[in-house]
Design an enzyme around this catalytic site. Sequence first.
Site, mmCIF file in Angstrom:
data_model
loop_
_atom_site.group_PDB
_atom_site.id
_atom_site.type_symbol
_atom_site.label_atom_id
_atom_site.label_comp_id
_atom_site.label_asym_id
_atom_site.label_seq_id
_atom_site.Cartn_x
_atom_site.Cartn_y
_atom_site.Cartn_z
ATOM 1 N N ASP A 106 -37.215 -46.839 -60.811
ATOM 2 C CA ASP A 106 -38.023 -47.286 -61.945
ATOM 3 C C ASP A 106 -39.406 -47.723 -61.460
ATOM 4 O O ASP A 106 -39.591 -48.063 -60.291
ATOM 5 C CB ASP A 106 -37.351 -48.479 -62.637
ATOM 6 C CG ASP A 106 -36.021 -48.093 -63.270
ATOM 7 O OD1 ASP A 106 -35.829 -46.903 -63.582
ATOM 8 O OD2 ASP A 106 -35.185 -49.001 -63.454
HETATM 9 N N1 URA Z 1 -31.026 -48.845 -61.062
HETATM 10 C C1 URA Z 1 -32.025 -49.266 -61.862
HETATM 11 O O1 URA Z 1 -31.789 -49.922 -62.882
HETATM 12 N N2 URA Z 1 -33.279 -48.952 -61.525
HETATM 13 C C2 URA Z 1 -33.610 -48.271 -60.418
HETATM 14 O O2 URA Z 1 -34.795 -48.046 -60.142
HETATM 15 C C3 URA Z 1 -32.560 -47.828 -59.588
HETATM 16 C C4 URA Z 1 -31.266 -48.123 -59.931
#
Ligand code: URA
Length: 241
Positions: A106
């Site tokens: 993310d």
């Molecule tokens: N899980 C998440 O919520 N975000 C990420 O970036 C990776 C795994």
Amino acid sequence: MEKIRLDKFLASQLNLSRSDAKALLRSGSVTVNGSAVGKGEFTLDAAADAVAVNGTPVVYKKYLYIMMHKPAGVISASKDPTEKTVIDLLPEALVRPGLFPAGRLDKDTTGFVLITDDGQFAHDILSPRRHVPKNYSVWTQRRLTEAEEARFRGGMSVGETVFEKAGLSFAGQEPDTGRFVYSVTLREGRYHQIKIMFAALGAPLVRLHRNSIGGLTLDPSLQPGESRELTEEERSAIQNN
Ligand code: URA
């Protein structure tokens, strides 16, 4: 034997446009096995022939495998009209056409992102069937109860979604912030998965960082935004876990 046209070889290995590669050839500075070659349509064996520009060897790499320490605020994509991407952060020497992040973090998540132009390799490590584990550090404002930890580990259901069993261990409390830190290992990679799982337990995470992919840990000497090529051993460590 890896037959390829010389102009295409130069374009891919030196990140040149095809017309810049042709101009380089016309300048007379390119040799193949010691002999000057000016024609782009010259076909070489990329795996065996020695190409040099002004006497400097062009080391052939069919694919690139790059480890990046992703900072917060950049997106895991190849290009984007408005947002800065992980590809935008690569140093010039590592840029070439076709690179993409193999798996997404993310925008606000930090840590290990693998960047490559090897589609098969990316597919192999991302395929849910291969179950390549990924380890994360997770920061929350509250400590989970034992029952919540057991629910997380056992394969949580959230709404319609059933997550696979996941690794979870308490890593300690940060003295300066009071936040609780967990080590989480997932063998699947669903969109916002860790955020969804912690939110479902009523302990929303405040920070998320990926430490490792398969058997390979993020190089601690890489600062956020920095990247480097993997060695062969490191590349195979990803799949040995
Ligand atoms: N899980 C998440 O919520 N975000 C990420 O970036 C990776 C795994």
